[in-house]
Design a protein around this motif. Structure first.
Motif, PDB file in Angstrom:
ATOM      1  N   PRO A   1       0.811  -1.225   0.000  1.00 46.41           N
ATOM      2  CA  PRO A   1       0.000   0.000   0.000  1.00 46.41           C
ATOM      3  C   PRO A   1       0.844   1.274   0.000  1.00 46.41           C
ATOM      4  O   PRO A   1       0.400   2.322  -0.457  1.00 46.41           O
ATOM      5  CB  PRO A   1      -0.817  -0.095   1.284  1.00 46.41           C
ATOM      6  N   GLU A   2       2.069   1.183   0.541  1.00 45.09           N
ATOM      7  CA  GLU A   2       2.930   2.374   0.629  1.00 45.09           C
ATOM      8  C   GLU A   2       3.704   2.653  -0.660  1.00 45.09           C
ATOM      9  O   GLU A   2       4.342   3.701  -0.794  1.00 45.09           O
ATOM     10  CB  GLU A   2       3.917   2.220   1.795  1.00 45.09           C
ATOM     11  N   ASP A   3       3.689   1.717  -1.615  1.00 42.83           N
ATOM     12  CA  ASP A   3       4.457   1.880  -2.843  1.00 42.83           C
ATOM     13  C   ASP A   3       3.722   2.765  -3.841  1.00 42.83           C
ATOM     14  O   ASP A   3       2.496   2.745  -3.929  1.00 42.83           O
ATOM     15  CB  ASP A   3       4.738   0.517  -3.483  1.00 42.83           C
ATOM     16  N   PRO A   4       4.479   3.548  -4.634  1.00 40.89           N
ATOM     17  CA  PRO A   4       3.830   4.418  -5.620  1.00 40.89           C
ATOM     18  C   PRO A   4       3.172   3.601  -6.725  1.00 40.89           C
ATOM     19  O   PRO A   4       3.627   2.516  -7.062  1.00 40.89           O
ATOM     20  CB  PRO A   4       4.989   5.250  -6.169  1.00 40.89           C
ATOM     21  N   ARG A   5       2.104   4.155  -7.279  1.00 39.24           N
ATOM     22  CA  ARG A   5       1.444   3.532  -8.420  1.00 39.24           C
ATOM     23  C   ARG A   5       1.826   4.213  -9.727  1.00 39.24           C
ATOM     24  O   ARG A   5       1.646   3.663 -10.808  1.00 39.24           O
ATOM     25  CB  ARG A   5      -0.082   3.556  -8.250  1.00 39.24           C
ATOM     26  N   VAL A   6       2.382   5.413  -9.625  1.00 37.72           N
ATOM     27  CA  VAL A   6       2.865   6.158 -10.796  1.00 37.72           C
ATOM     28  C   VAL A   6       4.121   6.913 -10.369  1.00 37.72           C
ATOM     29  O   VAL A   6       4.178   7.473  -9.279  1.00 37.72           O
ATOM     30  CB  VAL A   6       1.805   7.159 -11.313  1.00 37.72           C
ATOM     31  N   LEU A   7       5.125   6.892 -11.245  1.00 33.71           N
ATOM     32  CA  LEU A   7       6.337   7.693 -11.069  1.00 33.71           C
ATOM     33  C   LEU A   7       6.510   8.528 -12.330  1.00 33.71           C
ATOM     34  O   LEU A   7       6.131   8.095 -13.426  1.00 33.71           O
ATOM     35  CB  LEU A   7       7.561   6.788 -10.881  1.00 33.71           C
ATOM     36  N   VAL A   8       7.059   9.701 -12.177  1.00 28.98           N
ATOM     37  CA  VAL A   8       7.285  10.570 -13.330  1.00 28.98           C
ATOM     38  C   VAL A   8       8.766  10.909 -13.382  1.00 28.98           C
ATOM     39  O   VAL A   8       9.370  11.273 -12.370  1.00 28.98           O
ATOM     40  CB  VAL A   8       6.441  11.854 -13.238  1.00 28.98           C
ATOM     41  N   LYS A   9       9.351  10.745 -14.571  1.00 26.42           N
ATOM     42  CA  LYS A   9      10.743  11.140 -14.790  1.00 26.42           C
ATOM     43  C   LYS A   9      10.808  11.858 -16.124  1.00 26.42           C
ATOM     44  O   LYS A   9      10.681  11.234 -17.184  1.00 26.42           O
ATOM     45  CB  LYS A   9      11.667   9.934 -14.760  1.00 26.42           C
ATOM     46  N   GLY A  10      10.986  13.170 -16.069  1.00 27.82           N
ATOM     47  CA  GLY A  10      10.989  13.963 -17.292  1.00 27.82           C
ATOM     48  C   GLY A  10       9.668  13.822 -18.032  1.00 27.82           C
ATOM     49  O   GLY A  10       8.600  13.997 -17.448  1.00 27.82           O
ATOM     50  N   ALA A  11       9.749  13.490 -19.313  1.00 30.90           N
ATOM     51  CA  ALA A  11       8.553  13.350 -20.141  1.00 30.90           C
ATOM     52  C   ALA A  11       7.941  11.951 -20.057  1.00 30.90           C
ATOM     53  O   ALA A  11       7.022  11.641 -20.813  1.00 30.90           O
ATOM     54  CB  ALA A  11       8.907  13.675 -21.590  1.00 30.90           C
ATOM     55  N   TYR A  12       8.441  11.118 -19.155  1.00 30.80           N
ATOM     56  CA  TYR A  12       8.006   9.719 -19.079  1.00 30.80           C
ATOM     57  C   TYR A  12       7.182   9.455 -17.835  1.00 30.80           C
ATOM     58  O   TYR A  12       7.470   9.964 -16.749  1.00 30.80           O
ATOM     59  CB  TYR A  12       9.225   8.795 -19.084  1.00 30.80           C
ATOM     60  N   ARG A  13       6.166   8.620 -18.000  1.00 33.29           N
ATOM     61  CA  ARG A  13       5.372   8.145 -16.873  1.00 33.29           C
ATOM     62  C   ARG A  13       5.705   6.667 -16.667  1.00 33.29           C
ATOM     63  O   ARG A  13       5.671   5.886 -17.616  1.00 33.29           O
ATOM     64  CB  ARG A  13       3.875   8.309 -17.159  1.00 33.29           C
TER      65      ARG A  13
END
Length: 196
Positions: free
Chosen positions: A41-53
């Motif tokens: 539950p504590e882990d991200p479901r989306v990460l963003v790096k620059g122009a990338y999801r």
């Protein structure tokens, strides 16, 4: 003057020998396969790096021998995953096995060849090694990735991710060590990295 040059040459020779990487010892250097576990539950479901999801699909950690590494600069994935590491664990981390194989990388794949019978069964080679596309989470991770050398044992942790990028770019990660060929590479968002 001649004596000074001799002392200087000896000092440089000793320094070169001292700083030269030591050959890996014999035997299995990384006995365990990668550890993969479901997201919590504590882990991200989306990460963003620059122009990338990035879409995390599992937690991931490993200790493995770096068999080969390749820097990519010009393909569509280079902006997000500049490094591919070919990694081995179990008997694919043993110098006695690897000395009978030639390993190289090209076009986001890793390849191996040898003469005569393979040193271990082909199925074991496939299940005990992988080519991984590595996405550094930060500059603090990117520098050590760049400095890692084949033959070293490396440890890293992070997430297996699917990648969505500009112009419809999509990369799906493998989530099993039993696959080979196209689509079999793990895509890892690396949050921690160390060398042994």
């Amino acid at each position: 003057m001649g004596r000074l040059l001799l002392v200087l040459a000896l000092a440089l020779g000793v320094g070169w020998l001292w700083g030269r990487p030591k050959p890996p010892p014999p035997g299995v250097l990384a006995p365990h396969p990668p550890a993969q576990s479901p997201l919590g539950p504590e882990d991200p479901r989306v990460l963003v790096k620059g122009a990338y999801r990035l879409e995390p699909v599992a937690r991931f950690a490993l200790e493995a021998r770096l068999l080969s590494k390749r820097r990519y600069r010009f393909d569509r994935g280079a902006a997000i995953a500049p490094w591919d590491f070919a990694l081995g664990w179990g008997r694919m981390s043993d110098t006695a096995v690897l000395s009978r194989m030639r390993i190289w990388q090209a076009d986001r794949f890793y390849f191996y060849a040898g003469s005569g019978e393979p040193p271990i069964p082909l199925g074991e080679i496939g299940e005990s090694s992988a080519n991984m596309h590595l996405i550094p989470a930060s500059p603090g991770v990117e520098g050590p990735l760049a400095r890692a050398r084949p033959g070293q044992v490396v440890r890293f942790a992070g997430y297996l991710v699917n990648v969505y990028g500009p112009d419809g770019f999509f990369w799906r990660t493998s989530t099993t060590r039993q696959d080979t060929g196209a689509g079999a590479c793990e895509i890892v968002f690396v949050t921690a990295f160390a060398r042994r």
